[in-house]
Design a protein around this motif. Structure first.
Motif, PDB file in Angstrom:
ATOM      1  N   MET A 128      38.471  64.015  50.077  1.00  0.00           N
ATOM      2  CA  MET A 128      38.737  62.681  49.878  1.00  0.00           C
ATOM      3  C   MET A 128      37.724  61.978  49.038  1.00  0.00           C
ATOM      4  SD  MET A 128      41.741  62.339  51.544  1.00  0.00           S
ATOM      5  CE  MET A 128      41.922  60.253  51.555  1.00  0.00           C
ATOM      6  N   GLU A 129      38.367  61.063  47.991  1.00  0.00           N
ATOM      7  CA  GLU A 129      37.485  60.414  46.944  1.00  0.00           C
ATOM      8  C   GLU A 129      37.350  59.113  47.480  1.00  0.00           C
ATOM      9  OE1 GLU A 129      38.046  60.677  42.261  1.00  0.00           O
ATOM     10  OE2 GLU A 129      39.626  59.358  43.352  1.00  0.00           O
ATOM     11  N   ARG A 130      36.339  58.514  46.960  1.00  0.00           N
ATOM     12  CA  ARG A 130      35.804  57.064  47.115  1.00  0.00           C
ATOM     13  C   ARG A 130      34.930  56.733  45.938  1.00  0.00           C
ATOM     14  NH1 ARG A 130      32.981  54.465  52.357  1.00  0.00           N
ATOM     15  NH2 ARG A 130      31.297  55.760  51.495  1.00  0.00           N
ATOM     16  N   LYS A 131      34.946  55.498  45.438  1.00  0.00           N
ATOM     17  CA  LYS A 131      34.230  55.227  44.375  1.00  0.00           C
ATOM     18  C   LYS A 131      33.492  53.763  44.713  1.00  0.00           C
ATOM     19  CE  LYS A 131      36.739  57.364  40.346  1.00  0.00           C
ATOM     20  NZ  LYS A 131      38.101  57.538  41.227  1.00  0.00           N
ATOM     21  N   LEU A 132      32.299  53.843  44.403  1.00  0.00           N
ATOM     22  CA  LEU A 132      31.629  52.621  44.291  1.00  0.00           C
ATOM     23  C   LEU A 132      31.498  51.847  42.838  1.00  0.00           C
ATOM     24  CD1 LEU A 132      29.048  50.886  45.700  1.00  0.00           C
ATOM     25  CD2 LEU A 132      27.406  52.157  44.591  1.00  0.00           C
ATOM     26  N   PHE A 133      31.799  50.644  42.619  1.00  0.00           N
ATOM     27  CA  PHE A 133      32.226  50.161  41.302  1.00  0.00           C
ATOM     28  C   PHE A 133      31.631  48.731  41.329  1.00  0.00           C
ATOM     29  CE2 PHE A 133      36.047  48.948  43.501  1.00  0.00           C
ATOM     30  CZ  PHE A 133      36.458  47.733  43.196  1.00  0.00           C
ATOM     31  N   THR A 134      31.651  48.470  40.108  1.00  0.00           N
ATOM     32  CA  THR A 134      31.196  46.880  39.795  1.00  0.00           C
ATOM     33  C   THR A 134      32.160  46.571  38.417  1.00  0.00           C
ATOM     34  OG1 THR A 134      29.594  45.215  39.645  1.00  0.00           O
ATOM     35  CG2 THR A 134      29.173  47.459  38.437  1.00  0.00           C
ATOM     36  N   SER A 135      32.285  45.165  38.052  1.00  0.00           N
ATOM     37  CA  SER A 135      32.811  44.735  36.940  1.00  0.00           C
ATOM     38  C   SER A 135      31.778  44.868  35.766  1.00  0.00           C
ATOM     39  CB  SER A 135      33.567  43.391  36.828  1.00  0.00           C
ATOM     40  OG  SER A 135      32.454  42.533  37.203  1.00  0.00           O
ATOM     41  N   LEU A 136      32.255  45.048  34.562  1.00  0.00           N
ATOM     42  CA  LEU A 136      31.380  45.024  33.277  1.00  0.00           C
ATOM     43  C   LEU A 136      31.880  43.823  32.419  1.00  0.00           C
ATOM     44  CD1 LEU A 136      29.246  46.751  31.845  1.00  0.00           C
ATOM     45  CD2 LEU A 136      31.020  48.057  30.937  1.00  0.00           C
ATOM     46  N   GLN A 137      31.220  42.626  32.399  1.00  0.00           N
ATOM     47  CA  GLN A 137      31.497  41.585  31.726  1.00  0.00           C
ATOM     48  C   GLN A 137      30.432  40.848  31.505  1.00  0.00           C
ATOM     49  OE1 GLN A 137      34.065  39.191  34.346  1.00  0.00           O
ATOM     50  NE2 GLN A 137      32.870  39.667  36.131  1.00  0.00           N
ATOM     51  N   GLY A 138      30.651  39.671  30.256  1.00  0.00           N
ATOM     52  CA  GLY A 138      29.560  38.811  30.003  1.00  0.00           C
ATOM     53  C   GLY A 138      28.870  39.348  28.909  1.00  0.00           C
ATOM     54  N   ASP A 139      27.783  38.680  28.647  1.00  0.00           N
ATOM     55  CA  ASP A 139      26.821  38.840  27.469  1.00  0.00           C
ATOM     56  C   ASP A 139      26.143  39.928  27.813  1.00  0.00           C
ATOM     57  OD1 ASP A 139      27.971  36.623  26.144  1.00  0.00           O
ATOM     58  OD2 ASP A 139      26.236  35.116  26.925  1.00  0.00           O
ATOM     59  N   SER A 140      25.753  40.079  29.040  1.00  0.00           N
ATOM     60  CA  SER A 140      24.965  41.361  29.345  1.00  0.00           C
ATOM     61  C   SER A 140      25.572  42.587  29.697  1.00  0.00           C
ATOM     62  CB  SER A 140      24.169  40.950  30.544  1.00  0.00           C
ATOM     63  OG  SER A 140      23.189  39.830  30.260  1.00  0.00           O
ATOM     64  N   ALA A 141      26.843  42.844  29.179  1.00  0.00           N
ATOM     65  CA  ALA A 141      27.574  43.929  29.808  1.00  0.00           C
ATOM     66  C   ALA A 141      27.122  45.236  28.915  1.00  0.00           C
ATOM     67  CB  ALA A 141      29.078  43.959  29.177  1.00  0.00           C
ATOM     68  N   GLU A 142      26.705  45.186  27.979  1.00  0.00           N
ATOM     69  CA  GLU A 142      26.043  46.278  26.988  1.00  0.00           C
ATOM     70  C   GLU A 142      24.895  46.692  27.783  1.00  0.00           C
ATOM     71  OE1 GLU A 142      24.890  47.298  22.737  1.00  0.00           O
ATOM     72  OE2 GLU A 142      27.140  46.659  22.925  1.00  0.00           O
ATOM     73  N   LYS A 143      23.752  45.924  28.112  1.00  0.00           N
ATOM     74  CA  LYS A 143      22.545  46.095  29.116  1.00  0.00           C
ATOM     75  C   LYS A 143      23.082  46.853  30.398  1.00  0.00           C
ATOM     76  CE  LYS A 143      19.344  42.967  28.607  1.00  0.00           C
ATOM     77  NZ  LYS A 143      18.463  41.664  28.991  1.00  0.00           N
ATOM     78  N   LEU A 144      23.961  46.333  30.961  1.00  0.00           N
ATOM     79  CA  LEU A 144      24.431  46.705  32.331  1.00  0.00           C
ATOM     80  C   LEU A 144      24.864  48.147  32.212  1.00  0.00           C
ATOM     81  CD1 LEU A 144      24.563  46.434  35.393  1.00  0.00           C
ATOM     82  CD2 LEU A 144      26.638  45.363  35.018  1.00  0.00           C
ATOM     83  N   ASN A 145      25.652  48.306  31.298  1.00  0.00           N
ATOM     84  CA  ASN A 145      26.280  49.638  31.075  1.00  0.00           C
ATOM     85  C   ASN A 145      25.173  50.670  30.826  1.00  0.00           C
ATOM     86  OD1 ASN A 145      28.578  51.504  30.513  1.00  0.00           O
ATOM     87  ND2 ASN A 145      28.165  51.486  28.415  1.00  0.00           N
ATOM     88  N   ASP A 146      24.305  50.525  29.689  1.00  0.00           N
ATOM     89  CA  ASP A 146      23.207  51.243  29.663  1.00  0.00           C
ATOM     90  C   ASP A 146      22.579  51.768  30.816  1.00  0.00           C
ATOM     91  OD1 ASP A 146      23.453  51.801  26.851  1.00  0.00           O
ATOM     92  OD2 ASP A 146      21.804  50.429  26.357  1.00  0.00           O
ATOM     93  N   SER A 147      22.083  50.784  31.584  1.00  0.00           N
ATOM     94  CA  SER A 147      21.066  50.985  32.739  1.00  0.00           C
ATOM     95  C   SER A 147      21.950  51.723  33.841  1.00  0.00           C
ATOM     96  CB  SER A 147      20.681  49.663  33.429  1.00  0.00           C
ATOM     97  OG  SER A 147      20.172  49.787  34.731  1.00  0.00           O
ATOM     98  N   LEU A 148      23.285  51.295  34.289  1.00  0.00           N
ATOM     99  CA  LEU A 148      23.887  52.120  35.166  1.00  0.00           C
ATOM    100  C   LEU A 148      24.507  53.402  34.792  1.00  0.00           C
ATOM    101  CD1 LEU A 148      26.064  49.547  37.296  1.00  0.00           C
ATOM    102  CD2 LEU A 148      23.659  50.180  37.485  1.00  0.00           C
ATOM    103  N   SER A 149      24.656  53.574  33.405  1.00  0.00           N
ATOM    104  CA  SER A 149      24.846  55.058  32.939  1.00  0.00           C
ATOM    105  C   SER A 149      23.659  56.073  33.007  1.00  0.00           C
ATOM    106  CB  SER A 149      25.291  54.917  31.358  1.00  0.00           C
ATOM    107  OG  SER A 149      26.578  54.307  31.015  1.00  0.00           O
TER     108      SER A 149
END
Length: 277
Positions: free
Chosen positions: A26-47
């Protein structure tokens, strides 16, 4: 009253569903939304911590009793072509690469449908219509490109990849290609070409998504030298893919609260006007 988004991202967990890679799990995912002015910074960090992007969502596997999925990337500085990969590049030398803005076209969708019907007819994307496809391509809050591969002889679109540009590399979000040329190994070619793009741009990594030991669908990722996987909170070079297995045990993963607590978040507070220069 003015409402503002919380600075700290909120994390959620999906309901368990059958794993698309390993039968009986069985599969399960942990997730968060990617939005706002800091989206790129958050995407980099979590990637950098094993997360992947899908439209405006960042996710990471968080299965209750399985830790088989490993986020994988290629260190382009240590990558070396095999004889087989050299032949693939030579075989596809007639292809032209074109990088465009993330804009969906009918030609892309037609190729996407043919790819799914042949390779993933029973997958989660099998019923995706043209509007959902356009959303997958176009809904991105960060720097994203569509890399297209066209046959110079026939002018036919034979491959495409939705690619994010990270601070330290390229993230291959989703690629698809014509199923009519199995002898050309187009999926491998697209990865090899992204390695070349990263090398030319001075970017150290190409992020491949998840490698799942024991899954035939994901086995091809282990054929690239310079492979690294995110495990135990760090990126580790893969010396021998056979050393990895697909563990299934109730203690394979930490509780969700501990997983979230151990995620390193960037500073997402807005800069003061004096700091913007």
């Amino acid at each position: 009253m003015r409402h503002t988004l919380p600075l700290a991202p909120q994390f959620y967990v999906t309901a368990p569903q059958p794993c698309p890679y390993l039968e009986g799990r069985m599969e399960r995912k942990l997730f968060t939304s990617l939005q706002g002015d800091s989206a790129e910074k958050l995407n980099d960090s979590l990637s950098h911590q094993g997360f992947r992007r899908s439209q405006n969502v960042l996710y990471r596997p968080s299965c209750t009793d399985c830790a088989a999925c490993l986020s994988a990337r290629i260190d382009v500085s240590t990558f070396k072509l095999t004889k087989s990969q050299k032949r693939i590049l030579k075989r596809n030398a007639h292809l032209t690469r074109r990088a465009t803005s993330p804009w969906a076209t009918e030609e892309q969708y037609e190729l996407f449908r043919r790819y799914l019907e042949t390779r993933h007819a029973d997958g989660g994307m099998a019923d995706m219509d043209v509007f959902e496809f356009a959303a997958m391509i176009e809904e991105t809050p960060i720097r994203t490109r569509v890399i297209e591969y066209t046959d110079r002889k026939t002018e036919e679109l034979v491959g495409s990849c939705l690619t994010d540009v990270l601070s330290d590399g390229l993230s291959m979000v989703y690629s698809f290609y014509t199923p009519d040329r199995p002898q050309d190994s187009l999926g491998t070619h697209v990865i090899l070409d992204h390695i070349q793009i990263a090398q030319d741009a001075g970017l150290p990594y190409v992020y491949l998504g998840y490698w799942v030991p024991g899954s035939d669908k994901m086995g091809y990722k282990a054929r690239f030298s310079g492979l690294e996987v995110y495990s135990g909170g760090t990126w580790q070079p893969v010396a021998n893919p056979d050393d990895y297995e697909a563990p299934a045990h109730p203690l394979s993963n930490d509780p969700i609260s501990e997983q979230v607590a151990n995620i390193a978040l960037p500073d997402l507070s807005p800069k003061r006007s004096s700091e913007r220069g």
